[in-house]
Design a protein around this motif. Structure first.
Motif, PDB file in Angstrom:
ATOM      1  N   ALA A   2       0.729  -1.158   0.055  1.00 34.82           N
ATOM      2  CA  ALA A   2       0.078  -0.029   0.191  1.00 34.82           C
ATOM      3  C   ALA A   2       0.912   1.307  -0.099  1.00 34.82           C
ATOM      4  CB  ALA A   2      -0.841  -0.029   1.158  1.00 34.82           C
ATOM      5  N   VAL A   3       0.271   2.444  -0.406  1.00 31.56           N
ATOM      6  CA  VAL A   3       0.877   3.554  -0.265  1.00 31.56           C
ATOM      7  C   VAL A   3      -0.173   4.683   0.314  1.00 31.56           C
ATOM      8  CG1 VAL A   3       2.055   5.739  -1.810  1.00 31.56           C
ATOM      9  CG2 VAL A   3       2.134   3.088  -2.304  1.00 31.56           C
ATOM     10  N   ALA A   4       0.496   5.278   1.466  1.00 36.44           N
ATOM     11  CA  ALA A   4      -0.384   6.198   1.848  1.00 36.44           C
ATOM     12  C   ALA A   4       0.252   7.774   1.831  1.00 36.44           C
ATOM     13  CB  ALA A   4      -0.212   5.607   3.685  1.00 36.44           C
ATOM     14  N   VAL A   5      -0.589   8.579   1.809  1.00 38.81           N
ATOM     15  CA  VAL A   5      -0.476   9.904   1.316  1.00 38.81           C
ATOM     16  C   VAL A   5      -0.982  10.820   2.470  1.00 38.81           C
ATOM     17  CG1 VAL A   5      -0.197  11.932  -0.294  1.00 38.81           C
ATOM     18  CG2 VAL A   5      -0.261   9.340  -1.020  1.00 38.81           C
ATOM     19  N   LEU A   6      -0.029  11.708   2.966  1.00 44.61           N
ATOM     20  CA  LEU A   6      -0.641  12.609   4.099  1.00 44.61           C
ATOM     21  C   LEU A   6      -0.317  14.191   3.719  1.00 44.61           C
ATOM     22  CD1 LEU A   6      -1.744  12.451   7.042  1.00 44.61           C
ATOM     23  CD2 LEU A   6       0.847  12.593   7.655  1.00 44.61           C
ATOM     24  N   VAL A  43       3.875   7.267   2.682  1.00 46.17           N
ATOM     25  CA  VAL A  43       4.560   6.073   3.100  1.00 46.17           C
ATOM     26  C   VAL A  43       4.516   5.020   2.353  1.00 46.17           C
ATOM     27  CG1 VAL A  43       5.227   4.717   5.219  1.00 46.17           C
ATOM     28  CG2 VAL A  43       4.641   7.060   5.535  1.00 46.17           C
ATOM     29  N   PHE A  44       5.576   4.205   1.667  1.00 43.35           N
ATOM     30  CA  PHE A  44       5.175   3.157   1.108  1.00 43.35           C
ATOM     31  C   PHE A  44       5.486   1.804   1.709  1.00 43.35           C
ATOM     32  CE2 PHE A  44       6.871   6.685  -1.737  1.00 43.35           C
ATOM     33  CZ  PHE A  44       6.121   6.790  -2.620  1.00 43.35           C
ATOM     34  N   PHE A  45       4.542   1.110   1.790  1.00 47.00           N
ATOM     35  CA  PHE A  45       4.524  -0.302   2.489  1.00 47.00           C
ATOM     36  C   PHE A  45       4.827  -1.350   1.333  1.00 47.00           C
ATOM     37  CE2 PHE A  45       2.011   2.542   5.426  1.00 47.00           C
ATOM     38  CZ  PHE A  45       2.682   2.164   6.554  1.00 47.00           C
ATOM     39  N   GLN A  46       5.976  -1.653   1.071  1.00 44.78           N
ATOM     40  CA  GLN A  46       6.353  -2.378  -0.042  1.00 44.78           C
ATOM     41  C   GLN A  46       6.353  -3.820   0.146  1.00 44.78           C
ATOM     42  OE1 GLN A  46      10.455  -1.746  -2.087  1.00 44.78           O
ATOM     43  NE2 GLN A  46      10.136  -4.226  -2.070  1.00 44.78           N
ATOM     44  N   GLY A  68       7.013   2.439   9.940  1.00 43.64           N
ATOM     45  CA  GLY A  68       6.264   3.199   9.025  1.00 43.64           C
ATOM     46  C   GLY A  68       4.828   3.709   9.462  1.00 43.64           C
ATOM     47  N   LEU A  69       3.975   2.860  10.293  1.00 42.69           N
ATOM     48  CA  LEU A  69       2.954   3.531  10.873  1.00 42.69           C
ATOM     49  C   LEU A  69       3.302   4.469  11.948  1.00 42.69           C
ATOM     50  CD1 LEU A  69       1.008   0.062  10.959  1.00 42.69           C
ATOM     51  CD2 LEU A  69       0.161   1.958   9.521  1.00 42.69           C
ATOM     52  N   GLY A  70       4.333   4.390  12.731  1.00 38.71           N
ATOM     53  CA  GLY A  70       4.447   5.056  13.870  1.00 38.71           C
ATOM     54  C   GLY A  70       4.923   6.223  13.323  1.00 38.71           C
ATOM     55  N   VAL A  71       5.589   6.578  12.304  1.00 37.41           N
ATOM     56  CA  VAL A  71       5.984   7.584  11.589  1.00 37.41           C
ATOM     57  C   VAL A  71       4.930   8.486  11.171  1.00 37.41           C
ATOM     58  CG1 VAL A  71       7.596   8.837   9.655  1.00 37.41           C
ATOM     59  CG2 VAL A  71       8.664   7.217  11.064  1.00 37.41           C
ATOM     60  N   LEU A  72       4.059   7.715  10.511  1.00 38.55           N
ATOM     61  CA  LEU A  72       2.886   8.523   9.749  1.00 38.55           C
ATOM     62  C   LEU A  72       2.051   9.110  10.983  1.00 38.55           C
ATOM     63  CD1 LEU A  72       1.658   8.376   6.752  1.00 38.55           C
ATOM     64  CD2 LEU A  72      -0.107   7.092   7.967  1.00 38.55           C
ATOM     65  N   GLU A  73       1.828   8.444  12.064  1.00 32.93           N
ATOM     66  CA  GLU A  73       0.990   8.862  13.091  1.00 32.93           C
ATOM     67  C   GLU A  73       1.840  10.263  13.562  1.00 32.93           C
ATOM     68  OE1 GLU A  73      -0.713   5.869  15.535  1.00 32.93           O
ATOM     69  OE2 GLU A  73      -1.921   7.304  16.447  1.00 32.93           O
ATOM     70  N   ALA A  74       3.133   9.927  13.876  1.00 27.75           N
ATOM     71  CA  ALA A  74       4.050  11.152  14.664  1.00 27.75           C
ATOM     72  C   ALA A  74       3.750  12.302  13.949  1.00 27.75           C
ATOM     73  CB  ALA A  74       5.479  10.659  14.797  1.00 27.75           C
ATOM     74  N   LEU A 116      13.330   9.333  12.374  1.00 25.52           N
ATOM     75  CA  LEU A 116      12.679   9.540  11.179  1.00 25.52           C
ATOM     76  C   LEU A 116      11.678  10.673  10.943  1.00 25.52           C
ATOM     77  CD1 LEU A 116      12.582   5.774  10.065  1.00 25.52           C
ATOM     78  CD2 LEU A 116      14.017   7.411   8.940  1.00 25.52           C
ATOM     79  N   SER A 117      10.802  10.668  11.943  1.00 31.24           N
ATOM     80  CA  SER A 117       9.825  11.674  11.818  1.00 31.24           C
ATOM     81  C   SER A 117      10.561  13.260  12.208  1.00 31.24           C
ATOM     82  CB  SER A 117       8.729  11.682  13.126  1.00 31.24           C
ATOM     83  OG  SER A 117       9.044  11.062  14.140  1.00 31.24           O
ATOM     84  N   GLU A 118      11.526  13.172  12.955  1.00 30.18           N
ATOM     85  CA  GLU A 118      12.406  14.389  13.211  1.00 30.18           C
ATOM     86  C   GLU A 118      12.946  14.719  11.923  1.00 30.18           C
ATOM     87  OE1 GLU A 118      12.577  16.660  15.735  1.00 30.18           O
ATOM     88  OE2 GLU A 118      14.061  17.676  14.327  1.00 30.18           O
ATOM     89  N   ALA A 119      13.674  13.602  11.147  1.00 30.27           N
ATOM     90  CA  ALA A 119      14.190  14.202  10.069  1.00 30.27           C
ATOM     91  C   ALA A 119      13.451  14.573   8.929  1.00 30.27           C
ATOM     92  CB  ALA A 119      15.012  12.831   9.459  1.00 30.27           C
ATOM     93  N   ILE A 120      12.114  13.904   8.809  1.00 34.95           N
ATOM     94  CA  ILE A 120      11.121  14.569   7.917  1.00 34.95           C
ATOM     95  C   ILE A 120      10.470  15.868   8.132  1.00 34.95           C
ATOM     96  CG2 ILE A 120       8.821  14.037   7.406  1.00 34.95           C
ATOM     97  CD1 ILE A 120       9.405  11.189   7.729  1.00 34.95           C
ATOM     98  N   GLU A 121      10.426  16.242   9.821  1.00 32.46           N
ATOM     99  CA  GLU A 121      10.248  17.555  10.007  1.00 32.46           C
ATOM    100  C   GLU A 121      11.210  18.523   9.400  1.00 32.46           C
ATOM    101  OE1 GLU A 121       8.635  18.759  13.654  1.00 32.46           O
ATOM    102  OE2 GLU A 121       6.881  16.962  13.682  1.00 32.46           O
ATOM    103  N   ALA A 122      12.549  18.232   9.801  1.00 33.00           N
ATOM    104  CA  ALA A 122      13.714  18.774   9.203  1.00 33.00           C
ATOM    105  C   ALA A 122      13.777  19.083   7.812  1.00 33.00           C
ATOM    106  CB  ALA A 122      14.871  18.250   9.664  1.00 33.00           C
ATOM    107  N   ILE A 123      13.587  18.036   7.154  1.00 33.67           N
ATOM    108  CA  ILE A 123      13.299  18.295   5.534  1.00 33.67           C
ATOM    109  C   ILE A 123      12.320  19.340   5.172  1.00 33.67           C
ATOM    110  CG2 ILE A 123      12.860  17.138   3.348  1.00 33.67           C
ATOM    111  CD1 ILE A 123      13.889  14.536   4.872  1.00 33.67           C
TER     112      ILE A 123
END
Lengths: 423, 423, 423, 423
Positions: free
Chosen positions: B91-95, B166-169, B148-154, B411-418
């Motif tokens: 699955a692919v989830a988009v936020l 998020v790519f659930f490959q 993956g789920l945790g990051v999405l929620e965070a 990972l969620s911290e890095a995503i926010e930084a990006i």
């Protein structure tokens, strides 16, 4: 019979001193032709006239010119040499003696490309008739040629009624001369064929009336060509001919056995590469495949060829497979074996007249035998025992000269019997 | 951030109990989708909608039906299962969180077809969440999906500005899912991609901001087909598939090294034949070729293929070479490595924020990384250390659950930084 | 003679329904013993009492227990089963009929581990006596056991003077039972031995009085053990068992041919490794070597063993070579062939009494033949033609039940003649 | 500096005209010694005094005597030649110039056993200084010896303070002289070592201050000895050395790759057998193993040796493995690279002062470098670019004589700087 023991020995020693390898029997053929002219024959075919077109195992021009020159220097008749240019050696002599069957006798005349022993134990060295050419009569073909001439002379002086053809065949050792002589047309009217070989581990005094068990054979020379590369810096640039050769060798020996009879394979000589740090660009396999029947040989060689091709493909190389020589299998015919055995049994110096033997090797006399048999005729391959100090093809091989007279007597007696009885 | 340590552990254990191998992640995908729906995402693509057409390593229908049935029996939502028929898992989830860059996070979700340890020393066995399917999460993909789920929620609960995908490959273990997910279109607007793996012999507390040294890989399954024959009576009738396979194996390992970098070959699983007295009719090689670059891998596999073909030719067999999976090589981008390293360094439980690591193996995350990099984006492959008692792919592999939270946080911290800095 | 055609067919079908592979012939032996007790014999040796210590190809305990249990469930006499514990199957029955020679008849009783055709074209399927065990009488040993019992009963009711021993030999298909039965002591006073086989591509109505050309055989199971390694990261840690196996296979097929006669080699079943990315730790070759003589077989197997050892050395692996079965070569004796041919010629349903045939395969009846011949006795291996729709060892093999009576008649007639004439 | 361009060219041409292969550098050493005596050195060690005991790749006595004689005939000083009897060639010259570090310069002096181009395009042919010995300076060692002498003379005339040792090393091409020179004791007090090579595809005007990436190497010559047999009649008598060699070749190339870095293998030159119909009795492999580190080389060669031994065992042959030469891997030291780069940058004819290069091949200068580094010293391998029309080791290789002066200048400048700065 009429040829003296001394003359046979003298002639054999003369031939022994001038051995010439396959398709280079210039001096030898010339010397034989001289003798034939002395004896007097009704027809004489030399070189190109004695052979069909397709020769195998022919050396390159330089090599042939060198041996032709050497023959000239050794005193061969230039007129006869001229008839052999291009390596068309060998001869067929025909003696017509009235009503009766046409009988053939095949003798081979070539030597081996190897050095002869200089040891004093070795009779040719001690008695001064050791090879002067670098090659060597290490398989007794000097004796064969001598016996061929001796039989012709004996039959000339005897009571034979019919036609006798003697085939002085070149290039047996490379299995290259039997084919073109068989297809020359001279065999087409031969009803009975005798082929002869001295030695074969049979002692002086034993005669084997019919040898069989010839393995059909194909000899090949395969060349792999790849691409070089520096083994340290650029291994991927190499297309490795030695690797291909090694793979082929492993698979050549692993060609399946055959349920119908024996097969043989050999990668007898291989090589390749130039330096430890270069991926090898070239390699070769010089080998052979054999079979108890021609069909088994064909099956085996077909698989050998596949192994060569498959290995080339694996290593991205090219492979060139050259057939160097081949010969079919053959068996001796019972009716003719009887005649030879009878002739042998009555000879005072024959202590053992063996009926049958097995060769377990290959010989291109089988081409001539097959030709005669296919046309409804009979053939046999006769072994004339001779004590030989060294094995065939070794530096100390030699024939016991007592066997020359036995050979001439038994064969000419058999030929007379054939003329009488048409077995 | 907002996801509790307990929830992460609970979710991970649930996934661990239902491991499903490549293209059979029916229950797993359904469970992930349920979570995604609970968290609430803006777009959600499941199965066929998350993948391009070309999948590799897909099992046969019976096998897939069996796992689909099993997923149904284990309580997976039938509506979601329907969207995965034919093994279209993942699955692919988009936020969407306003202005800002599009960031991707790739986690893989499949398990391995091997039994899990039942030993009491093994935490999942002792704590009662050992595999119930016969397969095993022996490479930590249960942790990946959880992260993956945790990051999405965070991220949902945090300050990120931009778009997160998020790519659930599926099907990483057969190197079969990365390609179709990379070509699905969902990567086309991703400017920054993070991929994540736990363990890899890094201990809990260590984070590796950029792993490189992925070997490009091709996995293949070659089948040789010949012809049987009775080994005693009719060996010549056989066209020996085992002999062909053996020749191929020898030459696969002998493919030339490459001057530009490392290559690898392996005939990891082979077999053939049916009985000692039958010339084998069938044989197979299940193997792989790798290279430090995609070019080296291509060179190496090309030669492997030649070895397979050459061996087939030698033994008069057919060979069918099926590509099961492949992945290019890849490197992590410095700019993105910096971001992740910064995020790691500020985390209280990260004892070591390593800049670079080498995988020395293969991964099909490289397909996604390459896709993003080819379009001008940046990618990095992040290692989240975890103490694992047994090695990857062994029966006693397990993750230290403390690493789950570290992974989600970093990972969620890095995503926010990006989102903030667009590095 | 006295056994009705109907009884033979009934008995054969009963045995056909309960096929048991080598050393698992529990039900079969028990059923034979019941018949022997019904017929009434003077001495009866079962299992351990019928065999010497050294058995080859014995399955593991679990496997044997399973078949023992199955035999029990199918109604075999528990007292008889007890005498066979540990897989000591088979029996020897002795009939003493006064003054005269001791004659042996050897029949084998085991089945093959393969499925039987369920097609309606296949008589056992159509008539309801298809295998109920998963194994299959695909080589006619059900007919052999039936003929053995039929001959015993016929001789009981006939005029034979002397001693008859019938050997119900287990484990022929793995070439494992002939050796221990030959060394059991029961052969030591046998002066004339008849062995029998149905089919072999001879049609119903043909009897072959003496089959020869048995190839001596050795079957082996070689296991290579190396060390695993990750194929990407740590190829140098691997000691590659599959590579060793492949090298061995290539060289097994490349073992030199033998000048004294035919040899055979086969790596009939091979395998190894676990996954594409693991350097394989284990591999095996299940194969055989044969020779036209026992000496050629020994030469060939010695070279096979060297190939296995050499390959293990190259790849730093261990190799364990287990001999699973072996049998010498053998020939039938002329004097006994005469007797059987005479017996065959007088039978009204024998349309062709062939004197000699060639097997071109292997059989462990040769152990028993050799034992008798070495002690100065005579032996022959008799072929009873039978139309068989499928080939031996295939799913559709079956015997023409008309041949059962022919077999019983010709053999009991021959036995009476031996008693009379002591050839 | 003080050596004229003309003298360098003159000297180089003289050396070029008298190329001598490994351990046969009699004339060359004598000529160098003459020059050294002319220049005036403080200590001079020749032949046996310049080398430790263990030489590799030494030719046989006849071969050495022939070259010694040739050197004598070409006018070499008999007194100097006497000191080299037995092929103890090469020399070490010591210049003591007061307080300061001990600096070494290593140049190699041997030629290659190959013919030189006679083409007019080839400068040595056109200008009349083409090889007169049959060997060829096809790798620029004539330039190396010239540079060694030039540097010595320049340093003599310059401001260097310290001790300079110049190592005129024999037998580099067979990787045979580096070891014994490194262990001679003369290296033991050397604190800084410069080794030099011209060309390597760098053009005239480029200087590479530090070359690394030397692959450790072992060269070997393996001889397989079996037993002959007639391929038709007695194949079983053969113990086939060509088959063993082929098996070894396949497995040499299939030695496992190493996870720690590059390895290389090559069976660069192979051969065996005598005739198509003889099972080959002898065969050889002349090859090498390399590794990015000495450990990888050792691993690789250990496996090569196992392949040779395993193949011999399989085919019942003997194998003798002779180590012909070997060299460790090495890297240039940064601090010394700096010094050379500085010296190069200030030279007017140096158009490019490259810091680092990779060899990707092997060199036995690494023995000397390692010796110095192991004792705590520094070493670098300097490349002096030179336009060369043909590649190294080819018939048309030549050096651009402009590079001689550059080499002398840069190296003597670097040596002075070392004396000054002790980096």
């Amino acid at each position: 019979m009429s040829v003296s023991r001394e003359r046979l020995i003298e002639l054999r020693r003369e031939l022994h001193r001038h051995p010439e390898p396959a398709w280079r029997e210039f001096w030898t053929t010339a010397r034989i032709v001289e003798e034939l002219e002395r004896i007097g024959v009704d027809e004489l075919y030399v070189g190109r006239d004695a052979l069909a077109d397709e020769r195998l195992g022919v050396p390159d021009d330089d090599e042939m010119d060198e041996w032709l020159e050497r023959a000239r220097a050794a005193g061969a008749d230039p007129d006869i040499l001229e008839r052999m240019e291009g390596g068309w050696t060998g001869a067929v002599a025909v003696l017509e003696r009235g009503e009766g069957p046409t009988v053939g006798l095949r003798v081979d005349i070539d030597a081996l490309p190897r050095a002869e022993s200089a040891d004093d134990e070795h009779l040719p060295a001690r008695e001064g008739f050791r090879s002067e050419t670098g090659a060597m009569h290490a398989c007794g073909h000097d004796a064969h040629a001598t016996i061929g001439l001796g039989v012709l002379e004996a039959v000339t002086d005897g009571d034979f009624s019919g036609t006798l053809k003697v085939f002085f065949q070149p290039a047996e050792e490379v299995i290259g001369g039997g084919g073109p002589m068989a297809q020359s047309g001279h065999l087409d009217d031969v009803e009975y064929l005798l082929a002869v070989h001295v030695g074969l581990d049979y002692p002086t005094g034993e005669v084997v009336a019919g040898i069989g068990g010839f393995l059909a054979v194909t000899q090949f020379y395969a060349t792999f060509t790849g691409h070089p590369g520096h083994a340290g810096a650029r291994p991927e640039e190499g297309r490795n001919a030695v690797q291909a050769m090694a793979e082929a060798v492993q698979n050549i020996y692993a060609v399946p056995r055959h349920g119908d009879g024996a097969s043989r394979v050999n990668a007898g000589r291989v090589g390749g590469g130039t330096a430890t740090n270069i991926i090898p660009e070239e390699a070769f396999v010089h080998g052979e495949a054999r079979g108890e029947t021609t069909e088994i040989r064909d099956f085996t060689f077909d698989r050998v060829r596949k192994a060569l091709e498959g290995a080339a493909h694996t290593h991205d190389c090219e492979v060139d497979v050259e057939i160097e020589g081949n010969a079919p299998s053959a068996e001796s015919d019972e009716e003719l074996v009887d005649v030879v055995q009878d002739a042998a049994q009555t000879h005072p110096d024959v202590t053992r007249a063996t009926r049958r033997g097995e060769l377990g090797g290959s010989e291109d006399a089988t081409f001539l035998m097959q030709r005669v048999q296919d046309a409804g005729g009979l053939a046999t391959y006769v072994g004339i025992g001779t004590d030989h100090p060294g094995g065939h093809h070794t530096a100390t091989f030699d024939v016991d000269e007592d066997s020359l007279e036995i050979g001439v007597d038994v064969l000419s007696e058999a030929i007379e019997a054939i003329g009488r009885d048409r077995p």
